[in-house]
Design a protein around this motif. Structure first.
Motif, PDB file in Angstrom:
ATOM      1  N   PRO A 163      42.737  25.013  36.711  1.00  0.00           N
ATOM      2  CA  PRO A 163      43.084  24.862  35.288  1.00  0.00           C
ATOM      3  C   PRO A 163      43.123  26.188  34.533  1.00  0.00           C
ATOM      4  O   PRO A 163      43.993  26.408  33.691  1.00  0.00           O
ATOM      5  CB  PRO A 163      41.981  23.953  34.741  1.00  0.00           C
ATOM      6  CG  PRO A 163      41.523  23.177  35.927  1.00  0.00           C
ATOM      7  CD  PRO A 163      41.624  24.145  37.085  1.00  0.00           C
ATOM      8  N   GLY A 164      42.222  27.100  34.857  1.00  0.00           N
ATOM      9  CA  GLY A 164      42.227  28.418  34.219  1.00  0.00           C
ATOM     10  C   GLY A 164      43.474  29.210  34.566  1.00  0.00           C
ATOM     11  O   GLY A 164      44.056  29.877  33.714  1.00  0.00           O
ATOM     12  N   LEU A 177      46.377  27.917  35.409  1.00  0.00           N
ATOM     13  CA  LEU A 177      47.508  27.288  34.713  1.00  0.00           C
ATOM     14  C   LEU A 177      47.542  27.662  33.236  1.00  0.00           C
ATOM     15  O   LEU A 177      48.618  27.860  32.668  1.00  0.00           O
ATOM     16  CB  LEU A 177      47.454  25.769  34.883  1.00  0.00           C
ATOM     17  CG  LEU A 177      47.693  25.262  36.301  1.00  0.00           C
ATOM     18  CD1 LEU A 177      47.502  23.756  36.374  1.00  0.00           C
ATOM     19  CD2 LEU A 177      49.072  25.646  36.787  1.00  0.00           C
ATOM     20  N   GLU A 178      46.385  27.756  32.614  1.00  0.00           N
ATOM     21  CA  GLU A 178      46.330  28.177  31.206  1.00  0.00           C
ATOM     22  C   GLU A 178      46.809  29.623  31.058  1.00  0.00           C
ATOM     23  O   GLU A 178      47.554  29.935  30.127  1.00  0.00           O
ATOM     24  CB  GLU A 178      44.913  28.032  30.661  1.00  0.00           C
ATOM     25  CG  GLU A 178      44.511  26.601  30.423  1.00  0.00           C
ATOM     26  CD  GLU A 178      43.073  26.476  29.972  1.00  0.00           C
ATOM     27  OE1 GLU A 178      42.469  27.483  29.545  1.00  0.00           O
ATOM     28  OE2 GLU A 178      42.547  25.350  30.047  1.00  0.00           O
ATOM     29  N   ARG A 179      46.371  30.499  31.964  1.00  0.00           N
ATOM     30  CA  ARG A 179      46.838  31.897  31.924  1.00  0.00           C
ATOM     31  C   ARG A 179      48.333  31.976  32.130  1.00  0.00           C
ATOM     32  O   ARG A 179      49.024  32.749  31.471  1.00  0.00           O
ATOM     33  CB  ARG A 179      46.138  32.725  33.005  1.00  0.00           C
ATOM     34  CG  ARG A 179      44.987  33.487  32.502  1.00  0.00           C
ATOM     35  CD  ARG A 179      44.433  34.500  33.459  1.00  0.00           C
ATOM     36  NE  ARG A 179      45.130  34.674  34.716  1.00  0.00           N
ATOM     37  CZ  ARG A 179      44.559  35.099  35.821  1.00  0.00           C
ATOM     38  NH1 ARG A 179      43.292  35.371  35.843  1.00  0.00           N
ATOM     39  NH2 ARG A 179      45.259  35.249  36.920  1.00  0.00           N
ATOM     40  N   TYR A 180      48.847  31.174  33.057  1.00  0.00           N
ATOM     41  CA  TYR A 180      50.292  31.134  33.316  1.00  0.00           C
ATOM     42  C   TYR A 180      51.038  30.716  32.055  1.00  0.00           C
ATOM     43  O   TYR A 180      51.987  31.367  31.648  1.00  0.00           O
ATOM     44  CB  TYR A 180      50.589  30.149  34.460  1.00  0.00           C
ATOM     45  CG  TYR A 180      52.060  29.894  34.647  1.00  0.00           C
ATOM     46  CD1 TYR A 180      52.850  30.796  35.343  1.00  0.00           C
ATOM     47  CD2 TYR A 180      52.663  28.765  34.127  1.00  0.00           C
ATOM     48  CE1 TYR A 180      54.208  30.580  35.509  1.00  0.00           C
ATOM     49  CE2 TYR A 180      54.011  28.534  34.286  1.00  0.00           C
ATOM     50  CZ  TYR A 180      54.777  29.444  34.987  1.00  0.00           C
ATOM     51  OH  TYR A 180      56.114  29.223  35.140  1.00  0.00           O
ATOM     52  N   ARG A 181      50.597  29.625  31.432  1.00  0.00           N
ATOM     53  CA  ARG A 181      51.248  29.130  30.218  1.00  0.00           C
ATOM     54  C   ARG A 181      51.189  30.168  29.095  1.00  0.00           C
ATOM     55  O   ARG A 181      52.200  30.459  28.450  1.00  0.00           O
ATOM     56  CB  ARG A 181      50.581  27.830  29.761  1.00  0.00           C
ATOM     57  CG  ARG A 181      51.232  27.230  28.509  1.00  0.00           C
ATOM     58  CD  ARG A 181      50.333  26.230  27.833  1.00  0.00           C
ATOM     59  NE  ARG A 181      49.121  26.909  27.392  1.00  0.00           N
ATOM     60  CZ  ARG A 181      47.940  26.338  27.328  1.00  0.00           C
ATOM     61  NH1 ARG A 181      47.765  25.093  27.703  1.00  0.00           N
ATOM     62  NH2 ARG A 181      46.884  27.022  26.899  1.00  0.00           N
ATOM     63  N   ASP A 182      50.025  30.744  28.876  1.00  0.00           N
ATOM     64  CA  ASP A 182      49.870  31.717  27.799  1.00  0.00           C
ATOM     65  C   ASP A 182      50.728  32.962  28.033  1.00  0.00           C
ATOM     66  O   ASP A 182      51.384  33.451  27.118  1.00  0.00           O
ATOM     67  CB  ASP A 182      48.403  32.121  27.653  1.00  0.00           C
ATOM     68  CG  ASP A 182      47.531  30.979  27.161  1.00  0.00           C
ATOM     69  OD1 ASP A 182      48.071  29.977  26.636  1.00  0.00           O
ATOM     70  OD2 ASP A 182      46.298  31.080  27.320  1.00  0.00           O
TER      71      ASP A 182
END
Length: 83
Positions: free
Chosen positions: A10-11, A13-18
């Motif tokens: 999840p971390g 994926l959040e970095r990817y999105r951001d």
């Protein structure tokens, strides 16, 4: 049986999105649809601020260019233009 993702996923994926959202925003704001201009604007920031390996940083701004070109070519698509 239900399988939950590894804690790091999840971390990631959040970095990817951001990072991708940041890249798209910078490219659209600066009309940087060439790889060289996007590289000069984004490469060091993506590596440093988002803690990305160099190849991944390059992949992100290349993908962001593709998304930005699509968005710039169809500015009203997907938005409600009636008020």
């Amino acid at each position: 049986m239900r399988v939950s993702p590894e804690p790091a996923v999840p971390g990631l994926l959040e970095r990817y999105r951001d990072a991708l959202n940041y890249s798209i925003r910078v490219i659209v704001e600066n009309n940087a649809t060439s790889i060289s201009k996007a590289h000069s604007l984004l490469y060091e920031t993506l590596k440093r601020s988002f803690d990305l390996p160099s190849k991944i940083a390059q992949d992100y701004y290349r993908e962001a260019i593709s998304i930005a070109k699509s968005r710039l070519g169809n500015p009203g698509k997907g938005k409600n233009t009636e008020s």
